[in-house]
Design a protein around this motif. Structure first.
Motif, mmCIF file in Angstrom:
data_model
loop_
_atom_site.group_PDB
_atom_site.id
_atom_site.type_symbol
_atom_site.label_atom_id
_atom_site.label_comp_id
_atom_site.label_asym_id
_atom_site.label_seq_id
_atom_site.Cartn_x
_atom_site.Cartn_y
_atom_site.Cartn_z
ATOM 1 N N ASN A 199 3.866 4.454 -0.005
ATOM 2 C CA ASN A 199 3.584 3.301 -0.785
ATOM 3 C C ASN A 199 2.276 3.166 -1.516
ATOM 4 O O ASN A 199 1.191 4.020 -1.050
ATOM 5 C CB ASN A 199 3.633 2.002 0.060
ATOM 6 C CG ASN A 199 4.945 1.669 0.711
ATOM 7 O OD1 ASN A 199 5.229 1.457 1.862
ATOM 8 N ND2 ASN A 199 5.913 2.087 -0.110
ATOM 9 N N HIS A 200 1.930 2.738 -2.488
ATOM 10 C CA HIS A 200 0.916 2.346 -3.186
ATOM 11 C C HIS A 200 -0.171 1.633 -2.242
ATOM 12 O O HIS A 200 0.349 1.148 -1.422
ATOM 13 C CB HIS A 200 1.070 1.695 -4.597
ATOM 14 C CG HIS A 200 2.194 2.492 -5.580
ATOM 15 N ND1 HIS A 200 2.274 3.655 -5.637
ATOM 16 C CD2 HIS A 200 2.710 1.916 -6.479
ATOM 17 C CE1 HIS A 200 3.078 4.094 -6.421
ATOM 18 N NE2 HIS A 200 3.493 2.978 -7.245
ATOM 19 N N ALA A 201 -1.244 2.000 -2.745
ATOM 20 C CA ALA A 201 -2.578 1.139 -1.650
ATOM 21 C C ALA A 201 -3.138 0.526 -2.760
ATOM 22 O O ALA A 201 -3.000 -0.007 -4.033
ATOM 23 C CB ALA A 201 -3.256 2.319 -1.219
ATOM 24 N N PHE A 316 -1.450 -5.011 -2.155
ATOM 25 C CA PHE A 316 -2.486 -4.917 -1.199
ATOM 26 C C PHE A 316 -3.794 -5.410 -1.760
ATOM 27 O O PHE A 316 -4.699 -5.808 -0.911
ATOM 28 C CB PHE A 316 -2.431 -3.511 -0.740
ATOM 29 C CG PHE A 316 -1.452 -2.896 0.024
ATOM 30 C CD1 PHE A 316 -0.955 -3.708 1.270
ATOM 31 C CD2 PHE A 316 -0.439 -1.809 -0.136
ATOM 32 C CE1 PHE A 316 0.246 -3.495 1.794
ATOM 33 C CE2 PHE A 316 0.496 -1.532 0.683
ATOM 34 C CZ PHE A 316 0.716 -2.292 1.715
ATOM 35 N N SER A 372 -4.373 -5.279 5.295
ATOM 36 C CA SER A 372 -4.527 -4.564 4.114
ATOM 37 C C SER A 372 -5.518 -3.539 4.421
ATOM 38 O O SER A 372 -5.434 -2.266 3.748
ATOM 39 C CB SER A 372 -5.175 -5.683 3.252
ATOM 40 O OG SER A 372 -6.462 -5.751 3.373
ATOM 41 N N HIS A 375 -4.133 0.016 4.504
ATOM 42 C CA HIS A 375 -3.414 0.601 3.240
ATOM 43 C C HIS A 375 -4.243 0.581 2.309
ATOM 44 O O HIS A 375 -4.203 0.299 1.067
ATOM 45 C CB HIS A 375 -2.392 -0.537 2.812
ATOM 46 C CG HIS A 375 -1.188 -0.762 3.812
ATOM 47 N ND1 HIS A 375 -0.221 0.282 3.931
ATOM 48 C CD2 HIS A 375 -1.151 -1.542 4.797
ATOM 49 C CE1 HIS A 375 0.537 -0.108 5.105
ATOM 50 N NE2 HIS A 375 -0.130 -1.281 5.610
ATOM 51 N N GLY A 376 -5.559 1.481 2.236
ATOM 52 C CA GLY A 376 -6.487 1.780 1.426
ATOM 53 C C GLY A 376 -5.990 3.073 0.859
ATOM 54 O O GLY A 376 -5.049 4.033 1.421
ATOM 55 N N TRP A 377 -6.362 3.599 -0.345
ATOM 56 C CA TRP A 377 -6.335 4.830 -1.112
ATOM 57 C C TRP A 377 -6.654 6.024 -0.133
ATOM 58 O O TRP A 377 -5.982 7.057 -0.571
ATOM 59 C CB TRP A 377 -6.902 4.924 -2.136
ATOM 60 C CG TRP A 377 -6.416 3.901 -3.383
ATOM 61 C CD1 TRP A 377 -6.898 2.722 -4.137
ATOM 62 C CD2 TRP A 377 -5.135 4.127 -4.092
ATOM 63 N NE1 TRP A 377 -5.852 2.315 -4.887
ATOM 64 C CE2 TRP A 377 -4.835 2.941 -4.900
ATOM 65 C CE3 TRP A 377 -3.998 5.019 -3.826
ATOM 66 C CZ2 TRP A 377 -3.405 2.809 -5.440
ATOM 67 C CZ3 TRP A 377 -2.898 4.691 -4.432
ATOM 68 C CH2 TRP A 377 -2.666 3.817 -5.385
ATOM 69 N N GLN A 379 -6.070 6.164 3.169
ATOM 70 C CA GLN A 379 -4.836 6.427 3.813
ATOM 71 C C GLN A 379 -3.693 6.955 3.062
ATOM 72 O O GLN A 379 -2.901 7.702 3.665
ATOM 73 C CB GLN A 379 -4.715 5.242 4.765
ATOM 74 C CG GLN A 379 -5.710 4.738 5.573
ATOM 75 C CD GLN A 379 -6.678 3.814 5.170
ATOM 76 O OE1 GLN A 379 -7.024 3.712 4.012
ATOM 77 N NE2 GLN A 379 -7.098 2.727 6.060
ATOM 78 N N HIS A 380 -3.637 6.345 1.716
ATOM 79 C CA HIS A 380 -2.569 6.982 1.138
ATOM 80 C C HIS A 380 -2.652 8.339 0.923
ATOM 81 O O HIS A 380 -1.491 9.198 1.084
ATOM 82 C CB HIS A 380 -2.607 6.096 -0.387
ATOM 83 C CG HIS A 380 -1.809 6.711 -1.397
ATOM 84 N ND1 HIS A 380 -0.642 5.927 -1.628
ATOM 85 C CD2 HIS A 380 -1.827 7.607 -2.237
ATOM 86 C CE1 HIS A 380 0.054 6.609 -2.649
ATOM 87 N NE2 HIS A 380 -0.635 7.427 -3.028
#
Length: 398
Positions: A199-201, A316, A372, A375-377, A379-380
């Protein structure tokens, strides 16, 4: 550094991007900027037909030409951006002759670029490809990062057929495919056994500034009365529900604030009402200050083929602010009903906005912000690297 991160360390990566580097940031720039510290990244912007250099078209591209931005430039250590310069034929998606000509020009220009920059059998990380002939250049591995269901964005039957064919072939030929949503996984899994949802972040620390009492609300928003129900993002005719906005505006107490730009003729989608305020595009750096001045954030999406497959970047971002968020029931938010007020109808959307304005619990603010943070970039990208490490043998990346 994690074990997953070492899967791509000291590599050369050729990125085929879907937009200019200087455009509003999407997963394309977010991912590549985070791969660059440990890898050498060459970010190739989309090519534009020769006539677009002489007339109004893509605003970022036109500004680059006008300001004399170098075709090849370094934007951060280990990350160079290239703007294609060959004389590409127009109507690439509609004319077989144009596509055939571009099919000779595009791989020739990319091959020349690889020689010029010293890239030898790099990893190809494509977010799309304007011509499939580029895949024949010889890469050590091929990753297709499919962030959206591209065919659903095109209504013209010839363009849609073209995009469908390219998208399907990229999916089949890639050694690993990333998609942005569960429904997109279901659509593509018959074409490739190695399709994975990531998923996007969001840039969580940046958007969390909206919750900081020290953040100053901009004057153009501060002078609008409260309560303010806000939308931040690009508006297009396929996804944005103008009818829903009109219904919301029937309550004269609500001030509806839109911060963002319009794609194509989408301005007509937003009704003209005294309590609807269109503030226009703002820089990403300014968005937390605008979100700080909102009382409710909203995702007023139509429910159709396009929104079935999307995973909105703003989801997010909104949660990182702690603000209550109201969304129409699209698949991306179905598993987040404990954090997002999800509406199955226009009437329920209006009721959710009313409830969010009157009975939001401070504990819910903290729950949204805490969620949130996972779900940062960073972690993405780490998840993608872990999937690469697990499903692409390292010897194939040599």
């Amino acid at each position: 550094m994690s074990a997953a991160s070492t899967a791509l360390r000291g590599r050369q990566i050729l990125c085929l991007a879907t937009q200019e580097w200087d455009a509003n940031w999407t997963p394309v720039q977010q991912v590549m900027s985070r791969l660059a510290p440990e890898n050498e990244v060459l970010y190739v912007e989309p090519f534009h037909a020769l006539p677009s250099r002489l007339m109004r078209g893509n605003a970022v591209f036109q500004r680059q030409i006008r300001e004399g931005v170098p075709a090849l430039r370094e934007v951060q250590p280990n990350l160079r951006v290239y703007r294609p310069r060959y004389p590409y034929a127009p109507w690439n998606m509609k004319s077989r002759a144009a596509h055939a000509l571009n099919g000779m020009l595009y791989p020739a220009e990319i091959a020349s670029l690889l020689r010029r920059t010293g890239f030898r059998r790099p990893i190809l990380w494509a977010f799309f490809a304007q011509n499939l002939r580029v895949l024949d250049l010889g890469f050590s591995a091929f990753i297709y990062d499919c962030v959206d269901d591209w065919p659903s964005f095109f209504s013209h039957p010839v363009e849609r057929a073209f995009i469908t064919r390219i998208d399907a072939e990229l999916t089949r030929r890639a050694q690993i495919v990333f998609v942005g949503s569960g429904p997109l996984l279901e659509k593509k899994r018959s074409q490739n056994s190695r399709v994975f949802v990531v998923n996007h972040a969001a840039d969580i620390p940046h958007f969390a500034k909206a919750a900081d009492p020290a953040t100053v609300v901009p004057d153009d928003l501060a002078r609008i009365p409260r309560p303010r129900v806000g939308f931040v993002g690009m508006i297009d005719e396929l996804r944005f529900d103008g009818e829903l906005i009109a219904l919301l505006a029937e309550n004269p107490e609500y001030q509806i604030v839109i911060v963002g730009g319009f794609q194509g003729n989408a301005r007509k989608v937003v009704p003209n009402r005294p309590n609807i305020h269109v503030l226009g595009m703002r820089k990403v750096a300014e968005l937390p200050s605008y979100l700080a001045g909102m009382d409710v954030c909203m995702m007023p999406y139509r429910r159709n083929e396009t929104t079935r497959y999307i995973f909105p970047l703003k989801l997010f971002e909104y949660l990182a602010t702690g603000k209550p968020t109201v969304s129409m029931a699209i698949p991306a938010v179905e598993n987040l009903r404990h954090l997002v007020r999800v509406a199955d109808s226009h009437e329920e959307f209006l009721a959710h906005v009313r409830a969010a304005l009157t009975c939001d619990d401070p504990a819910d603010v903290q729950r949204r912000m805490e969620f949130s943070r996972r779900h940062g970039w960073e972690q993405h990208v780490e998840k993608k690297l872990a999937l690469i490490a697990g499903h692409l043998p390292l010897e194939r990346l040599q």
